[in-house]
Design a protein around this motif. Structure first.
Motif, short mmCIF file in Angstrom:
data_model
loop_
_atom_site.label_atom_id
_atom_site.label_comp_id
_atom_site.label_asym_id
_atom_site.label_seq_id
_atom_site.Cartn_x
_atom_site.Cartn_y
_atom_site.Cartn_z
N LYS A 39 0.81 -1.22 0.00
CA LYS A 39 0.00 0.00 0.00
C LYS A 39 0.84 1.27 0.00
N GLN A 55 1.52 2.47 14.39
CA GLN A 55 0.06 2.47 14.30
C GLN A 55 -0.53 1.37 15.18
N ASP A 61 -5.86 0.66 12.95
CA ASP A 61 -5.70 -0.14 11.75
C ASP A 61 -4.63 0.50 10.88
N SER A 63 -2.89 2.30 7.96
CA SER A 63 -3.29 3.24 6.91
C SER A 63 -2.04 3.74 6.20
N ASP A 125 -0.26 10.86 10.68
CA ASP A 125 -1.38 10.05 10.23
C ASP A 125 -2.53 10.98 9.80
N ARG A 127 -5.48 10.58 10.34
CA ARG A 127 -6.45 10.66 11.44
C ARG A 127 -6.08 11.71 12.46
#
Length: 305
Positions: A39, A55, A61, A63, A125, A127
């Motif tokens: 990814k 993470q 999860d 990312s 991140d 998030r």
């Protein structure tokens, strides 16, 4: 000293410990680590481990949406939330290359640079950012796979372009009498010990033929005659080829989930240098993966124009 031992010695102590802790996690779930690497191919294998571990420690999860502080502002119009702690990854410290006491310069007049050390930098991140909505990148991995075990010809031809770029011939219809139970074989017949040809057994399904070709291409990229002829089906070199095949196949929507990662790793658990060996393996897998997908992606893009 292995490459990873030499690299580790140049890292800040905190990053050394974090990286070795991360490879322990990767060894417990090598397929999960490969999924993470698939990814974020623009990150090094070691930085993938560091991102994945940090993470996990935050009970998140995985990312791939991690970027530098300024990149979030410039490219995404988003800002890191005040007080957020970033993930620590590694960046090389570049210095001019010196040869015979003199700097070496490129054709454009700029000095040739080399990595002399590593330093820790922070990435953040998604998030932990706020601002404009994140761009939605569609999953296009299914584009290359067809129904009933068929494989799009562009993928196969792209892989043949990888072999061509390395001057490795590919024989796709080799009899079982010649290969026996093996699905394929990479031959290292060049004078310098590099790969010269790849044989593929004649009775393979399309999906099997493609995944075996990727596996043998990985051998041709990563190994030489001495390494290949001296390795066993349970060697780390076989894991490198299997892992590369898994990554490339996953990128183009082919299911190769039934892999022997755990079996191969388990066979090597008694190796006292396994952690640094696997750090080297991750770096080499990442190298082969990038080389293959760069050529295949270009081939597909050019044919779709």
């Amino acid at each position: 000293m292995t490459n990873s031992k030499a690299t580790l010695s140049k890292l800040p102590t905190e990053q050394q410990e974090l990286l070795l802790e991360g490879v322990t996690v990767a060894l417990d779930n090598w397929q999960g680590y490969m999924d993470c690497m698939s990814k974020i191919p623009d990150y090094s294998a070691n930085n993938t481990i560091l991102i994945m571990l940090q993470q996990i420690k935050r009970k998140r999860d995985f990312s791939p949406m991690v970027r530098g502080y300024k990149t979030w502002i410039k490219d995404f119009k988003r800002h890191v939330v005040k007080g957020t702690k970033g993930y620590k990854i590694l960046a090389p410290v570049m210095v001019p290359l010196i040869k015979d006491g003199q700097k070496v310069f490129r054709d454009d007049g700029k000095p040739v640079m080399r990595p002399a050390n590593f330093r820790a930098i922070s990435v953040f991140d998604h998030r932990d950012t706020e601002g404009e909505p994140l761009p939605q990148k569609p999953d296009t991995s299914h584009v290359m796979a067809q129904q009933d075990g068929k494989v799009d010809y562009m993928l196969l031809n792209g892989l043949l372009e990888v072999a061509k770029a390395r001057k490795v011939s590919v024989n796709r219809c080799v009899s079982k009498d010649e290969l026996g139970t093996a699905h394929g074989c990479c031959w290292f017949m060049n004078e310098d010990g590099t790969a010269s040809k790849i044989d593929l057994r004649e009775d393979l399904t399309e999906v099997t033929e493609v995944t075996v070709l990727i596996h043998e291409l990985a051998h041709s990229i990563l190994h030489n005659r001495d390494e290949y002829e001296g390795h066993s089906p349970l060697s780390i070199k076989e894991l490198e080829a299997e892992s590369t095949a898994y990554l490339v196949a996953k990128r183009y929507g082919l299911d190769t989930s039934a892999k022997a990662f755990d079996y191969i790793i388990g066979h090597n658990l008694k190796d006292p240098d396994l952690k640094t060996t696997m750090l080297d393996a991750g770096t080499r897998i990442n190298k082969a993966y990038k080389e293959i997908i760069t050529i295949v992606d270009k081939h597909i893009k050019d044919r779709k124009r």
